[in-house]
Every structure is written in structure tokens, then in C-alpha cells.
Enzyme design. Structure first.
Site, mmCIF file in Angstrom:
data_model
loop_
_atom_site.group_PDB
_atom_site.id
_atom_site.type_symbol
_atom_site.label_atom_id
_atom_site.label_comp_id
_atom_site.label_asym_id
_atom_site.label_seq_id
_atom_site.Cartn_x
_atom_site.Cartn_y
_atom_site.Cartn_z
ATOM 1 N N SER A 144 37.672 49.786 12.501
ATOM 2 C CA SER A 144 38.725 49.137 11.773
ATOM 3 C C SER A 144 38.875 47.579 11.718
ATOM 4 C CB SER A 144 40.006 49.651 12.433
ATOM 5 O OG SER A 144 41.323 48.823 11.829
ATOM 6 N N TYR A 157 45.072 51.244 19.878
ATOM 7 C CA TYR A 157 44.353 51.532 18.797
ATOM 8 C C TYR A 157 43.258 50.559 18.568
ATOM 9 C CZ TYR A 157 43.074 52.492 13.956
ATOM 10 O OH TYR A 157 42.274 52.615 12.862
#
Length: 246
Positions: A144, A157
């Protein structure tokens, strides 16, 4: 041992019944690979997609180590080979970064188990088959933009994706030349999961040079290019429409 010994390369794409994973599965199948579709729960959707793509489906809960390891073993048992591993499956929950209490140790463990430890287990279990792949095996970790910049749906995350980016580099150094390891790090992608993320969509429309989030097929195109490159390894490729420039 299964009976399928087709000459086509075999690709396992985790979390591939929707969103980025589904797009990657479709693209690799279009490129001539036999794709193994995976999900944690969506058995009917997984079986339907696998049938459409001429591949197979395996269900596994990647938060359970034995099931994660068994997933890779099941692919090799069924097809006799595994050439490409795409670690796409992940978990995420919106937690404001300043809400430290909500990012509890339990939340950290939940996120790290699926986003970081499971890819490690899969890489470990798949390694003998990947090393035996003609032309070398390929691992692509879907990480990400949040693992590169201080952003993301939550601190756990973002940290899990940053860690997976570094694991990508470490494995590339350790496993070459027989296995190439790279990461694709998307920013916001327009999927059912992110449709309600109004603030993120506004950010990409206003500040990214491309003025929009990525489409799943665009992420899949990049993954396919990484898989096809016989020389690229150890790279974390950010795909965020240029938002990192602003």
C-alpha cells in the site's frame, strides 16, 4: 497427488474474489496462466470465478497458520507446480491515527496476522515450487501507499504494509536469482470496500495529478508487468496516481 499437469504456469492469487485480487486473477488468466482463486469465506463466488477463468478454487483462513500453509500445499498438490504467488489478501479497518485506544493490541495482532505473517507463511510453503519454476518463480506482494507515506486506514494497517515492503526487499536479496520478489503499493483503488471513503476520494480528486483513484484493472496491469519481467526484483512500485508528488 492431483491429476492436473498442464504446461501452463500456475498462479495463486490470495483474496481474489473481488476488488484488486479478482482483477489480478482475471489478468493473469488472460495472460495464459492457470489461476488458483482463493478467499476466506466466499466459496460460491470463488468457485464461480475459478470456473469462469478455467482455474481452481481453494478456501482458507489465512489468519490460521495451518490453513495458510495448507493453501500453498494444496495448489502444488492439485497442479504439480506453482510459478507465481500474489499475496493480495489483507484486512483493514478505519481507525483515526490519533485514536490510540482503538488501535488495541488485539487489533494489531489481527492485522499483522493476515497482512504480514500470512504472506511470510505462504512464501515459505511455496518456496520449493517457486524455485522449481521454469524461468524462475515470482512473488508479488500487494502492499500500500500507506506503507510508504504516513497515511492509511489505521496505524496498524500502515505499519503492516511498511513491514511487508521491507520483507519484500529482504526476500528479494535472499532468494535471487531463482525467485524474484517485488511489491506493488497502490494508493486509493476504486473498489466496493473503498466506495464510502469520501475523504480519501476527495483527496485523490483534488491533489493527485491523475485526479482520481486507481481502477482495479490498472493495478492488475502493473502486477502482470512485474510478473512478466524476468529481471525486476526487490522493487516496491507505488501506484498512486502521483499523489506522492504532492
Amino acid at each position: 497427488m492431483g491429476t492436473d499437469r498442464a504446461d501452463r504456469p500456475v498462479a495463486l492469487v490470495t483474496g481474489s474474489t473481488s476488488g484488486i485480487g479478482e482483477a489480478v486473477a482475471r489478468r493473469l488468466a488472460a495472460d495464459g496462466m492457470r489461476v488458483v482463486v482463493h478467499s476466506r469465506r466466499s466459496t460460491e463466488a470463488g468457485q464461480a470465478l475459478a470456473a469462469e477463468l478455467g482455474g481452481t478454487y481453494v478456501q482458507a483462513d489465512l489468519a490460521v497458520e495451518d490453513e495458510a500453509r495448507g493453501l500453498a500445499e494444496a495448489v502444488v498438490d492439485r497442479h504439480g507446480r506453482l510459478d507465481v504467488l500474489v499475496n493480495n489478501a489483507g484486512v483493514s479497518r478505519q481507525i483515526p491515527h490519533d485514536d490510540l485506544a482503538a488501535a488495541s493490541p488485539e487489533e494489531w495482532r489481527r492485522v499483522l496476522e493476515v497482512n504480514l505473517i500470512a504472506p511470510w507463511v505462504l512464501c515459505t510453503a511455496a518456496l520449493p515450487a517457486l524455485r522449481a519454476a521454469a524461468g524462475g518463480g515470482s512473488i508479488v506482494n500487494i502492499t500500500s501507499h500507506a506503507g510508504v507515506r504516513p497515511k492509511g486506514s489505521s496505524v496498524p494497517y500502515a505499519a503492516s504494509k511498511a513491514a511487508l515492503n521491507h520483507v519484500t526487499r529482504l526476500l528479494a536479496a535472499a532468494l535471487g536469482p531463482g525467485v524474484r520478489v517485488n511489491a506493488v503499493a497502490p494508493g486509493l483503488v476504486d473498489t466496493p470496500l473503498t466506495r464510502d471513503w469520501a475523504q480519501a476520494h476527495a483527496l485523490w480528486r483534488e491533489r493527485a495529478p491523475m485526479h482520481r483513484p486507481a481502477r482495479p484493472a490498472e493495478v492488475a496491469d502493473l502486477v502482470a508487468s512485474v510478473v512478466a519481467s524476468g529481471y525486476l526484483t526487490g522493487e516496491v512500485i507505488v501506484l498512486d496516481g502521483g499523489l506522492h508528488l504532492t
